[in-house]
Design a protein around this motif. Structure first.
Motif, PDB file in Angstrom:
ATOM      1  N   ALA A 134      53.328 -35.997  36.872  1.00  0.00           N
ATOM      2  CA  ALA A 134      52.543 -37.030  36.185  1.00  0.00           C
ATOM      3  C   ALA A 134      51.331 -37.442  37.004  1.00  0.00           C
ATOM      4  N   LYS A 135      51.520 -37.594  38.317  1.00  0.00           N
ATOM      5  CA  LYS A 135      50.393 -37.963  39.172  1.00  0.00           C
ATOM      6  C   LYS A 135      49.297 -36.916  39.127  1.00  0.00           C
ATOM      7  N   GLN A 136      49.703 -35.640  39.097  1.00  0.00           N
ATOM      8  CA  GLN A 136      48.729 -34.554  39.145  1.00  0.00           C
ATOM      9  C   GLN A 136      48.083 -34.280  37.794  1.00  0.00           C
ATOM     10  N   HIS A 137      48.872 -34.352  36.723  1.00  0.00           N
ATOM     11  CA  HIS A 137      48.370 -33.909  35.425  1.00  0.00           C
ATOM     12  C   HIS A 137      48.329 -34.998  34.351  1.00  0.00           C
ATOM     13  N   GLY A 138      48.865 -36.176  34.647  1.00  0.00           N
ATOM     14  CA  GLY A 138      48.818 -37.255  33.671  1.00  0.00           C
ATOM     15  C   GLY A 138      47.656 -38.197  33.864  1.00  0.00           C
ATOM     16  N   ASP A 139      47.015 -38.100  35.011  1.00  0.00           N
ATOM     17  CA  ASP A 139      45.897 -38.999  35.280  1.00  0.00           C
ATOM     18  C   ASP A 139      44.615 -38.477  34.630  1.00  0.00           C
ATOM     19  N   LEU A 140      43.876 -39.379  34.041  1.00  0.00           N
ATOM     20  CA  LEU A 140      42.665 -39.028  33.291  1.00  0.00           C
ATOM     21  C   LEU A 140      41.395 -39.166  34.112  1.00  0.00           C
ATOM     22  N   GLY A 141      41.557 -39.427  35.400  1.00  0.00           N
ATOM     23  CA  GLY A 141      40.379 -39.677  36.215  1.00  0.00           C
ATOM     24  C   GLY A 141      39.977 -41.138  36.130  1.00  0.00           C
ATOM     25  N   PRO A 142      38.815 -41.490  36.650  1.00  0.00           N
ATOM     26  CA  PRO A 142      38.410 -42.903  36.727  1.00  0.00           C
ATOM     27  C   PRO A 142      37.879 -43.455  35.406  1.00  0.00           C
ATOM     28  N   VAL A 143      38.741 -43.465  34.389  1.00  0.00           N
ATOM     29  CA  VAL A 143      38.351 -43.958  33.063  1.00  0.00           C
ATOM     30  C   VAL A 143      38.406 -45.491  33.038  1.00  0.00           C
ATOM     31  N   GLY A 145      40.219 -48.287  32.774  1.00  0.00           N
ATOM     32  CA  GLY A 145      40.957 -49.207  33.631  1.00  0.00           C
ATOM     33  C   GLY A 145      40.465 -49.209  35.060  1.00  0.00           C
ATOM     34  N   LYS A 146      40.150 -48.029  35.579  1.00  0.00           N
ATOM     35  CA  LYS A 146      39.629 -47.911  36.946  1.00  0.00           C
ATOM     36  C   LYS A 146      38.314 -48.666  37.065  1.00  0.00           C
ATOM     37  N   GLN A 147      37.406 -48.502  36.127  1.00  0.00           N
ATOM     38  CA  GLN A 147      36.099 -49.145  36.212  1.00  0.00           C
ATOM     39  C   GLN A 147      36.203 -50.652  35.983  1.00  0.00           C
ATOM     40  N   TRP A 148      37.057 -51.086  35.072  1.00  0.00           N
ATOM     41  CA  TRP A 148      37.218 -52.510  34.807  1.00  0.00           C
ATOM     42  C   TRP A 148      37.799 -53.243  36.007  1.00  0.00           C
ATOM     43  N   ARG A 149      38.765 -52.607  36.687  1.00  0.00           N
ATOM     44  CA  ARG A 149      39.535 -53.331  37.698  1.00  0.00           C
ATOM     45  C   ARG A 149      39.289 -52.883  39.135  1.00  0.00           C
ATOM     46  N   ALA A 150      38.706 -51.694  39.338  1.00  0.00           N
ATOM     47  CA  ALA A 150      38.578 -51.183  40.711  1.00  0.00           C
ATOM     48  C   ALA A 150      37.344 -50.291  40.859  1.00  0.00           C
ATOM     49  N   ARG A 175      24.172 -65.572  32.031  1.00  0.00           N
ATOM     50  CA  ARG A 175      23.857 -64.430  31.178  1.00  0.00           C
ATOM     51  C   ARG A 175      24.317 -63.121  31.841  1.00  0.00           C
ATOM     52  N   ARG A 176      25.234 -63.266  32.798  1.00  0.00           N
ATOM     53  CA  ARG A 176      25.698 -62.100  33.557  1.00  0.00           C
ATOM     54  C   ARG A 176      27.202 -61.854  33.392  1.00  0.00           C
ATOM     55  N   HIS A 177      27.758 -62.327  32.296  1.00  0.00           N
ATOM     56  CA  HIS A 177      29.185 -62.095  32.042  1.00  0.00           C
ATOM     57  C   HIS A 177      29.371 -60.675  31.499  1.00  0.00           C
ATOM     58  N   ILE A 178      29.250 -59.692  32.348  1.00  0.00           N
ATOM     59  CA  ILE A 178      29.181 -58.297  31.915  1.00  0.00           C
ATOM     60  C   ILE A 178      30.233 -57.457  32.631  1.00  0.00           C
ATOM     61  N   VAL A 179      30.852 -56.548  31.877  1.00  0.00           N
ATOM     62  CA  VAL A 179      31.740 -55.518  32.424  1.00  0.00           C
ATOM     63  C   VAL A 179      31.236 -54.173  31.919  1.00  0.00           C
ATOM     64  N   THR A 180      31.072 -53.223  32.825  1.00  0.00           N
ATOM     65  CA  THR A 180      30.619 -51.896  32.428  1.00  0.00           C
ATOM     66  C   THR A 180      31.622 -50.838  32.861  1.00  0.00           C
ATOM     67  N   ALA A 181      31.830 -49.868  31.990  1.00  0.00           N
ATOM     68  CA  ALA A 181      32.703 -48.735  32.315  1.00  0.00           C
ATOM     69  C   ALA A 181      31.890 -47.490  32.634  1.00  0.00           C
ATOM     70  N   TRP A 182      30.568 -47.573  32.469  1.00  0.00           N
ATOM     71  CA  TRP A 182      29.713 -46.398  32.679  1.00  0.00           C
ATOM     72  C   TRP A 182      29.300 -46.353  34.154  1.00  0.00           C
ATOM     73  N   ASN A 183      29.993 -45.525  34.898  1.00  0.00           N
ATOM     74  CA  ASN A 183      29.722 -45.353  36.324  1.00  0.00           C
ATOM     75  C   ASN A 183      29.150 -43.953  36.525  1.00  0.00           C
ATOM     76  N   PRO A 184      27.830 -43.810  36.660  1.00  0.00           N
ATOM     77  CA  PRO A 184      27.214 -42.480  36.738  1.00  0.00           C
ATOM     78  C   PRO A 184      27.783 -41.604  37.851  1.00  0.00           C
ATOM     79  N   ALA A 185      28.228 -42.234  38.940  1.00  0.00           N
ATOM     80  CA  ALA A 185      28.753 -41.463  40.062  1.00  0.00           C
ATOM     81  C   ALA A 185      30.105 -40.830  39.746  1.00  0.00           C
ATOM     82  N   GLU A 186      30.807 -41.348  38.723  1.00  0.00           N
ATOM     83  CA  GLU A 186      32.157 -40.862  38.437  1.00  0.00           C
ATOM     84  C   GLU A 186      32.344 -40.305  37.027  1.00  0.00           C
ATOM     85  N   VAL A 187      31.283 -40.304  36.233  1.00  0.00           N
ATOM     86  CA  VAL A 187      31.413 -39.838  34.849  1.00  0.00           C
ATOM     87  C   VAL A 187      31.973 -38.423  34.773  1.00  0.00           C
TER      88      VAL A 187
END
Length: 313
Positions: A134-143, A145-150, A175-187
């Motif tokens: 599961a650790k090797q093949h169940g992980d989807l990469g830094p999608v 949840g990773k970007q929201w929380r870490a 006006r800065r209450h923003i969460v982004t999941a688009w991380n160019p370094a990890e897309v």
């Protein structure tokens, strides 16, 4: 949910025929916005049955910062199965039957569809039974949840969701209450680059509103889930911050209907919308980070029957 049905009709009438990454083909429009007043009811689609349980478990998966489908499979949620399976069959570890282009082949070849279903079921069983697999093949990469929380930064890990909640509580007019999941370094490391990629909260008159920007929107299958998921997120964060709910503003970039969904869209548009349900959350004094799927439910949901359609992977 008239706004959603209007979007479907708008694409049918004005959409441009386009190719796409999956090879399925779409009818597409660019730039569209819907607004939902959450005080008028919970915006869960009634013109076809929508699996609210899956929406809840996926959102809590995001909120907890999880990126492995093992958690979702344990919750009987298969939303992300194909994305993990695609990574697995393209890896050196996979030695089974050829799964090339399985998303389209399964629709055209009944014999292959049987083989595919067996391989996918075996994959999911291994995910559940073998923690290392599961650790090797169940992980989807830094999608999501990773970007929201870490989110990884030069100054350390950033918990965007916790920060935005703190900001709403202590500086509501920001006006800065923003969460982004688009991380160019990890897309490129993600099984699927984020479609719903940025959201911004807004506080006025004691109410919390949120605008989502979604770069790519599968209107028949995905968008009803996205609407309900972000409506639920607004409810949860509003409660966390001691606010009432306001509006969900859904802004779409490429809004498209897949060409193999058109008959289903016409069937849906022929149906009369019903009353919206009511959201019920058992907080019991807990933070939203501690909720489980069993704590969240809806009442008064009486939709038309489900309409099946293939997913484009």
């Amino acid at each position: 949910m008239k706004q959603y049905l209007d979007l479907c009709q708008h694409i049918l009438e004005t959409g441009t025929k386009k190719g796409d990454r999956t090879g399925t083909g779409t009818y597409s429009v660019f730039g569209y916005q819907m607004r939902f007043d959450l005080a008028q009811g919970f915006p869960l689609l009634t013109t076809k049955k929508t699996a609210f349980r899956l929406i809840v478990s996926e959102l809590l998966w995001f909120i907890k910062g999880d990126t492995n489908i093992r958690t979702l499979i344990q919750e009987r949620n298969g939303i992300w199965d194909e994305w993990a399976f695609e990574r697995y069959v393209n890896s050196a570890a996979y030695t089974g039957p050829d799964m090339t282009d399985f998303g389209r082949r399964v629709l055209k070849d009944e014999e292959f569809a049987t083989i595919y279903k067996a391989e996918l079921a075996s994959f999911k069983e291994k995910i559940l039974a073998d923690e290392e697999f599961a650790k090797q093949h169940g992980d989807l990469g830094p999608v999501y949840g990773k970007q929201w929380r870490a989110w990884d930064s030069a100054n350390g890990v950033i918990d965007q969701l916790a920060q935005v909640i703190d900001s709403i509580k202590h500086n509501p007019d920001s006006r800065r209450h923003i969460v982004t999941a688009w991380n160019p370094a990890e897309v490129d490391e993600m099984a699927l680059p984020p479609c719903h990629l940025l959201f911004q909260f807004y506080v006025a008159d004691g109410k919390l509103s949120c605008q989502l920007y979604q770069r790519s929107a599968d209107v028949f299958l995905g968008v009803p889930f996205n609407i309900a998921s972000y409506a639920l997120l607004i409810h949860l964060i509003a409660h966390e911050c001691g606010l009432e709910v306001g509006e969900f503003v859904h802004t779409l970039g490429d809004a498209h209907l897949y060409q193999n969904h058109i008959d289903q869209v016409h069937e849906q548009l022929a149906r009369e919308p019903k009353e919206l349900p009511t959201l019920k959350v058992n907080y019991n004094g807990r933070s939203i980070f501690d909720l489980t799927a069993e704590d969240i439910s809806i009442e008064g949901y009486d939709p038309h029957p489900r309409i099946k359609a293939p997913i484009a992977v």
